[in-house]
Design an enzyme around this catalytic site. Sequence first.
Site, PDB file in Angstrom:
ATOM      1  N   ILE A 115      28.058  47.232  -5.879  1.00  0.00           N
ATOM      2  CA  ILE A 115      29.016  46.213  -5.436  1.00  0.00           C
ATOM      3  C   ILE A 115      30.435  46.780  -5.334  1.00  0.00           C
ATOM      4  CG2 ILE A 115      27.691  44.235  -6.257  1.00  0.00           C
ATOM      5  CD1 ILE A 115      29.566  44.141  -8.718  1.00  0.00           C
ATOM      6  N   SER A 179      28.919  33.916 -14.958  1.00  0.00           N
ATOM      7  CA  SER A 179      30.026  34.253 -15.848  1.00  0.00           C
ATOM      8  C   SER A 179      29.535  34.249 -17.295  1.00  0.00           C
ATOM      9  CB  SER A 179      31.199  33.290 -15.638  1.00  0.00           C
ATOM     10  OG  SER A 179      32.344  33.762 -16.338  1.00  0.00           O
ATOM     11  N   LYS A 182      32.197  34.333 -23.032  1.00  0.00           N
ATOM     12  CA  LYS A 182      33.233  35.236 -23.561  1.00  0.00           C
ATOM     13  C   LYS A 182      34.507  35.203 -22.701  1.00  0.00           C
ATOM     14  CE  LYS A 182      30.010  38.331 -25.912  1.00  0.00           C
ATOM     15  NZ  LYS A 182      28.797  37.548 -25.645  1.00  0.00           N
ATOM     16  N   LYS A 194      35.669  38.914 -16.917  1.00  0.00           N
ATOM     17  CA  LYS A 194      34.917  37.785 -16.371  1.00  0.00           C
ATOM     18  C   LYS A 194      35.833  36.594 -16.109  1.00  0.00           C
ATOM     19  CE  LYS A 194      30.952  37.933 -15.803  1.00  0.00           C
ATOM     20  NZ  LYS A 194      30.232  38.455 -14.598  1.00  0.00           N
ATOM     21  N   ASN A 219      24.435  33.347 -25.153  1.00  0.00           N
ATOM     22  CA  ASN A 219      23.476  34.421 -25.406  1.00  0.00           C
ATOM     23  C   ASN A 219      22.106  34.034 -24.855  1.00  0.00           C
ATOM     24  OD1 ASN A 219      24.795  36.503 -27.454  1.00  0.00           O
ATOM     25  ND2 ASN A 219      25.549  34.457 -27.906  1.00  0.00           N
ATOM     26  N   VAL A 220      21.574  34.895 -24.007  1.00  0.00           N
ATOM     27  CA  VAL A 220      20.277  34.638 -23.389  1.00  0.00           C
ATOM     28  C   VAL A 220      19.226  35.464 -24.123  1.00  0.00           C
ATOM     29  CG1 VAL A 220      18.960  34.711 -21.243  1.00  0.00           C
ATOM     30  CG2 VAL A 220      21.409  34.196 -21.190  1.00  0.00           C
TER      31      VAL A 220
END
Length: 288
Positions: A115, A179, A182, A194, A219-220
């Site tokens: 990117i 996003s 944080k 971010k 948190n994922v």
Amino acid sequence: CEYRRCKFKIVPSIHAILAGHVSISQIREVQVEDLLNRPTSRIDLAEVSKYLSGKRVMVTGAGGSIGSELCRQVAKFNPELLVLYGRGENSIYHIDNELGESEPKLNRAVIIGDIRDRSKVDLIIEKYRPQIIFHAAAHKHVKFMEIHPDEAVKNNILGTKNLIDAAIKHHVEAFILVSSDKAVNPTSVMGASKRVTEKLIQSKAKRNGTEFVAVRFGNVIDSRGSVLPKFKRQIARGGPVTVTHREVTRFFMTIPEAVQLLIQAGAMGSGGEIFILDMGEPIKILDL
């Protein structure tokens, strides 16, 4: 049970077993998701289907944990074309192979690209004319971005700007930014980068044809870079488990749940919004 060193398993309810809805073979290991203490979120399938079906959709960071799950879920809504854009050829290879097996009729384009490469980003968006872009490509490790803040700027900020500019130039209908929580009053370089990307999309939101929205994640569970796989490895080795503070708490959600809500946000957004996911109650890391 701990004293006797019994192993813990999860079984379906007795009522479900007696009613014949499940079998005893469904006894399984306890998973971190079981500790969320809330039902996982569900999306409005009709609303989502309306804006994804028959559309050309591009996913950046398509080989990552969020990006690859985005590809899996978007593929189910019969897009006209799915463009997988990513820098890591191995991870892109794996998700491309998986989609080839699970969704053989899916029309897809696989692009190895960065990117940060402005001309490549512009070329690809001009060539494939995506109507919807999910932007999941980002540096997200707080520790590394503290050591290399220039990379946070180049990748997270300038890379995102390249995509935004190309999206406006080529009349992309919707742009959904992944996003982070944080970004809220950021205390780290990663969080600050971010937050800048959120500001970027907000600055463009009301002055162009593209609908720009951002979605903040917590948190994922089991995403790459999550602390939970590290804890699992430490526990498997018999410890110690390195928790930085006894009182620290975090919000958690599963990868499929996070991605479903990300897709939902794209359907709901009218431009300029920052969506914050309701992740229930925070979980104490020490308890986890």
